[in-house]
Write a protein that holds these residues in place. Structure first.
Motif, PDB file in Angstrom:
ATOM      1  N   PHE A   1      -7.874   4.828   6.723  1.00  0.00           N
ATOM      2  CA  PHE A   1      -6.478   4.483   6.979  1.00  0.00           C
ATOM      3  C   PHE A   1      -6.187   4.511   8.473  1.00  0.00           C
ATOM      4  CE2 PHE A   1      -1.913   5.881   7.129  1.00  0.00           C
ATOM      5  CZ  PHE A   1      -1.369   4.693   6.669  1.00  0.00           C
TER       6      PHE A   1
ATOM      7  N   THR B   1      -2.663  11.322   5.934  1.00  0.00           N
ATOM      8  CA  THR B   1      -2.857  11.029   4.513  1.00  0.00           C
ATOM      9  C   THR B   1      -2.595  12.284   3.703  1.00  0.00           C
ATOM     10  OG1 THR B   1      -4.546   9.377   5.015  1.00  0.00           O
ATOM     11  CG2 THR B   1      -4.508  10.213   2.779  1.00  0.00           C
TER      12      THR B   1
ATOM     13  N   LEU C   1       0.077   7.884   4.572  1.00  0.00           N
ATOM     14  CA  LEU C   1      -0.427   7.293   3.337  1.00  0.00           C
ATOM     15  C   LEU C   1      -0.318   8.297   2.196  1.00  0.00           C
ATOM     16  CD1 LEU C   1      -2.119   5.199   1.654  1.00  0.00           C
ATOM     17  CD2 LEU C   1      -4.152   6.394   2.515  1.00  0.00           C
TER      18      LEU C   1
ATOM     19  N   LEU D   1      -6.754  -0.418   1.650  1.00  0.00           N
ATOM     20  CA  LEU D   1      -5.997   0.182   2.743  1.00  0.00           C
ATOM     21  C   LEU D   1      -5.759  -0.817   3.865  1.00  0.00           C
ATOM     22  CD1 LEU D   1      -7.587   3.752   2.851  1.00  0.00           C
ATOM     23  CD2 LEU D   1      -5.491   2.990   1.723  1.00  0.00           C
TER      24      LEU D   1
END
Length: 408
Positions: free
Chosen positions: A183, A198, A152, A129
């Motif tokens: 992330f 995410t 993400l 990441l």
């Protein structure tokens, strides 16, 4: 306060409240002109004009100041609306079994720039990441554009509200890896503005296709896709992504479609996940996968270059029958008004559309009563576009608040 001032204040409040809905209409292509925007919002022309002007002042859309009447049109031409092609962008990132990709995505779902990372995905999610965020940060520096946030797309069910990747089966990541937290930390460390989000890659593909692609206009949309490995599913209900009580809905890859079939990573046997993915296709066609390119690319190349090869034709039929069986079960349970297929499944549909539709119709109650449209996904990199949709959502909800916030 006198009556005129009250009317002005009411109109201003109504216009501010309409900024988000108006931006979403332009973002999804449903309001190409100010006249359509006026009708969709149910406001006066003056209010719609003020809303469009404020969105233009925020650098989000462009309003054609010299509209021209179309051929054969009557009456006063309406101002055309479009997203500002020099406006802000969202950073989108995707990780899969064969690497990662970072992209900048503008309003309207258009990809401005991409940075593929064809690397072996390590067992350390923080390293991977960090690399994909660094690639995205480089794109932002090169573009010089403002970033509204980052999203993400992860190849795993993402549990809510924790943001953990529960089952990254085709990565060596530990189960329960805190991908959202990692992330977000990497995004902040890179100096990237805006919130970080995410989601599951197929969920995000469905969201993107519903807003910008083959699912546009569907009320209840089912998406099933196989990417580099495995099979995922997603459902959009009444225009909203359905993720279930904990973000884990539509794990369709573990529907059994061949009880005597291949062992699955989940511990069962004959799951859609291992019966209709690229590795299953190559195996059924009698081809040994190589290390040069991804399994998905190998499967696509084989379908394109050798469609009449007897082994390929057998593999196509076998996977279509398995996929059709799984889709029919989902149709019986969910009763969607449209199905879209992504990844290798899109190519299987193109290879023999009538066979797949016949299997689904024969095996589903609703199929026999008229059929459910089955269409290919139309967006390139739809999971990336969907990841960007997560980052754009706060702006769509309240453009003024999102774009005038103080940097974190």
């Amino acid at each position: 306060m006198n009556g005129k001032a009250t009317t002005t204040r009411t109109r201003l409040d109504r216009g501010r409240n309409a900024l988000g809905p108006a931006l979403e209409l332009v973002h999804t292509g449903r309001a190409p002109t100010r006249a359509v925007l006026t009708a969709e919002l149910g406001v006066t022309r003056a209010t719609a004009g003020a809303v469009a002007a404020e969105l233009e002042a925020l650098g989000l859309i462009r309003v054609d100041s010299n509209p021209g009447a179309g051929a054969g049109s009557q009456g006063r031409p309406s101002h055309r609306l479009a997203v500002d092609d020099k406006g802000p962008v969202a950073l989108a990132a995707q990780v899969h079994a064969d690497g990662f990709r970072a992209a900048l995505v503008a309003l309207g779902g258009s990809i401005v720039a991409t940075a593929p990372g064809c690397v072996t995905v390590s067992a350390d999610p923080a390293q991977v990441l960090g690399a994909v965020v660094d690639a995205g940060a480089a794109l932002l520096r090169e573009s010089g554009r403002r970033c509204v946030g980052a999203g993400l797309a992860a190849p795993s069910a993402v549990a809510e509200p924790e943001g953990t990747a529960l089952n990254p089966l085709h990565l060596a990541w530990p189960a329960g890896a805190p991908v959202r937290e990692i992330f977000a930390e990497r995004v902040r460390a890179a100096g990237i503005e805006g919130p970080a989000f995410t989601g599951n890659d197929v969920n995000l593909a469905a969201l993107a296709e519903h807003r910008h692609g083959a699912g546009r206009g569907a009320r209840d949309l089912l998406c099933v896709a196989t990417g580099h490995r495995g099979v995922g599913g997603a459902l959009v209900l009444d225009g909203r992504l359905h993720t279930g009580s904990a973000g884990l809905a539509l794990e369709v890859g573990h529907l059994t479609v061949n009880p005597e079939g291949r062992p699955c990573h989940c511990g069962s046997r004959g799951c859609l996940d291992v019966e209709t993915d690229p590795l299953a296709f190559l195996t059924a066609a009698g081809r040994a996968p190589g290390p040069e390119v991804s399994l998905l690319q190998q499967a696509r190349d084989l379908l394109r270059t050798s469609p009449q090869d007897p082994g390929v034709r057998v593999a196509v039929g076998e996977l279509i029958d398995r996929l059709g069986l799984g889709l029919a079960g989902l149709v019986n349970i969910l009763n969607p008004d449209r199905i879209i297929l992504g990844g290798l499944h899109r190519e299987l549909l193109d290879a023999d559309p009538e066979r797949l539709r016949a299997v689904v119709a024969d095996r589903s109650l609703w199929g026999r009563s008229g059929g459910v449209p089955i269409l290919p996904c139309t967006l390139d990199h739809n999971s990336l576009v969907g990841a960007a949709e997560l980052a754009w959502q706060p702006v769509l909800d309240d453009p003024l608040a999102a774009l005038t916030r103080e940097p974190v």
